[in-house]
Scaffold this active site. Structure first.
Site, mmCIF file in Angstrom:
data_model
loop_
_atom_site.group_PDB
_atom_site.id
_atom_site.type_symbol
_atom_site.label_atom_id
_atom_site.label_comp_id
_atom_site.label_asym_id
_atom_site.label_seq_id
_atom_site.Cartn_x
_atom_site.Cartn_y
_atom_site.Cartn_z
ATOM 1 N N ASN A 9 11.234 -0.412 -4.585
ATOM 2 C CA ASN A 9 10.450 -1.166 -5.460
ATOM 3 C C ASN A 9 10.744 -0.589 -6.940
ATOM 4 O OD1 ASN A 9 8.721 -2.425 -6.961
ATOM 5 N ND2 ASN A 9 6.742 -1.614 -5.673
ATOM 6 N N TRP A 10 11.498 -1.021 -7.982
ATOM 7 C CA TRP A 10 11.739 -0.470 -9.191
ATOM 8 C C TRP A 10 10.439 -0.566 -10.056
ATOM 9 C CZ3 TRP A 10 17.457 -2.092 -10.228
ATOM 10 C CH2 TRP A 10 18.384 -1.635 -9.184
ATOM 11 N N LYS A 11 9.618 -1.482 -9.741
ATOM 12 C CA LYS A 11 8.554 -1.763 -10.361
ATOM 13 C C LYS A 11 9.137 -2.133 -11.831
ATOM 14 C CE LYS A 11 5.797 1.283 -7.693
ATOM 15 N NZ LYS A 11 4.569 1.813 -7.247
ATOM 16 N N HIS A 95 1.175 -6.641 -4.072
ATOM 17 C CA HIS A 95 1.187 -5.062 -4.238
ATOM 18 C C HIS A 95 -0.063 -4.627 -4.812
ATOM 19 C CE1 HIS A 95 2.290 -1.377 -5.926
ATOM 20 N NE2 HIS A 95 3.285 -1.417 -5.189
ATOM 21 N N GLU A 97 -0.928 -2.757 -7.020
ATOM 22 C CA GLU A 97 -0.642 -2.987 -8.702
ATOM 23 C C GLU A 97 -1.056 -4.207 -9.013
ATOM 24 O OE1 GLU A 97 2.857 -0.881 -9.303
ATOM 25 O OE2 GLU A 97 1.967 0.883 -8.389
ATOM 26 N N GLU A 167 0.645 0.317 2.421
ATOM 27 C CA GLU A 167 0.867 1.259 1.311
ATOM 28 C C GLU A 167 -0.629 1.735 0.820
ATOM 29 O OE1 GLU A 167 4.599 0.534 -1.365
ATOM 30 O OE2 GLU A 167 3.137 -0.875 -1.983
ATOM 31 N N GLY A 173 2.528 6.583 -6.114
ATOM 32 C CA GLY A 173 2.935 7.285 -7.362
ATOM 33 C C GLY A 173 2.091 8.565 -7.689
ATOM 34 N N SER A 212 4.649 7.276 -2.300
ATOM 35 C CA SER A 212 5.099 8.608 -2.401
ATOM 36 C C SER A 212 6.294 8.883 -1.380
ATOM 37 C CB SER A 212 4.327 9.387 -2.662
ATOM 38 O OG SER A 212 3.531 9.121 -3.778
ATOM 39 N N GLY A 233 9.003 3.414 -3.976
ATOM 40 C CA GLY A 233 8.952 3.340 -5.632
ATOM 41 C C GLY A 233 9.659 4.160 -6.245
#
Ligand code: PGA
Length: 251
Positions: A9-11, A95, A97, A167, A173, A212, A233
């Site tokens: 997941n490159w965000k 997700h 976020e 997650e 992160g 992570s 990520g």
């Protein structure tokens, strides 16, 4: 046997130039046999990545889709049908976020899940608890509710063509990874919840761990019986590190 999946997941990271570099790195990776690998670039770069990875067995996914499956008047959103047209085969839904920072409700997540499947995309349903929820002993309740809202609105059968990603929000992160035992406990609970409705679906569904994940922690996590790969990520932005994580899923 469930085929492991490692998803990057490159965000909201990347420029045309850095994406080109990352594609170059990914093209050079030796793909481990028996492991499915996917990357989820920002929407803007999906075309570049699909083209750049042509002929390489890496799937491309999107990080989000609109609640409406088909194109229409919905400014700023991207329809699942358009993602499919652009070459995506998967899409992340729910997700944390987006749930937390953008206020996505369980109901919206279920609608996006359905939109994705109606266009032939595989939804990757993300679930997970915050630190406060874990500390107050609510982990299984929170994750169970997030899963249940999809089961209730769409039925358990939809998980025959979907992936779940556990997650924990406190691990995303932050450099704090759930221990393999902590993750396994939640993965087993997710599978049991699905099994209560349909044992075959539960046996077949892949449940990824995210939060992570690094090359150093991957093998131990992926060695747990109900962990079928990872949603990665930060470490997926480095092709060599990501490649090492993919290999850990194959060993
Ligand atoms: P991280 O992100 O690996 O950087 O913790 C995982 C994710 O949010 O999917």
């Amino acid at each position: 046997m469930r085929r492991p999946l490692v998803a990057g997941n490159w965000k909201m990271h990347g420029t045309r130039a850095s994406v080109a570099e990352l594609i170059k790195g990914l093209r050079q990776l030796a793909m481990p046999a028996g492991v499915e690998v996917a990357v989820f670039p920002p929407c803007l770069y999906i075309g570049q990545v699909v083209e750049g990875l042509a002929g390489k067995s890496i799937l491309v996914g999107a990080q989000n889709c609109a609640v409406e499956p088909l194109q229409g008047a919905l400014t700023g959103e991207v329809a699942a049908s358009q993602l499919q047209d652009a070459g995506c085969s998967l899409v992340l839904v729910g997700h944390s976020e987006r749930r937390i920072l953008l206020g996505e409700s369980d109901d919206w997540v279920a609608r996006k899940f359905a939109a994705a499947q109606s266009c032939g995309l595989t939804p990757v349903l993300c679930v997970g608890e915050t630190r406060e929820q874990r500390e107050s002993g609510k982990t299984l309740e929170v994750v169970g509710r997030q899963l249940d809202s999809v089961i209730e609105s769409l039925g358990v059968g939809v998980f025959a063509q979907a992936v779940v990603a556990y997650e924990p929000v406190w691990a995303i992160g932050t450099g704090l990874t759930a221990s393999p035992e902590q993750a396994q406990q939640v993965h087993a609970a997710i599978r049991a919840q699905l099994a209560a409705e349909n044992a075959d679906v539960a046996r077949g569904v892949r449940i990824l761990y995210g939060g992570s994940v690094k090359a150093a922690s991957a093998a131990e996590l992926f060695g747990m019986p109900d962990i079928d790969g990872g949603l990665v990520g930060g470490a997926s932005l480095n092709a060599d590190e990501f490649g090492a994580i993919c290999r850990a899923a194959g060993s």
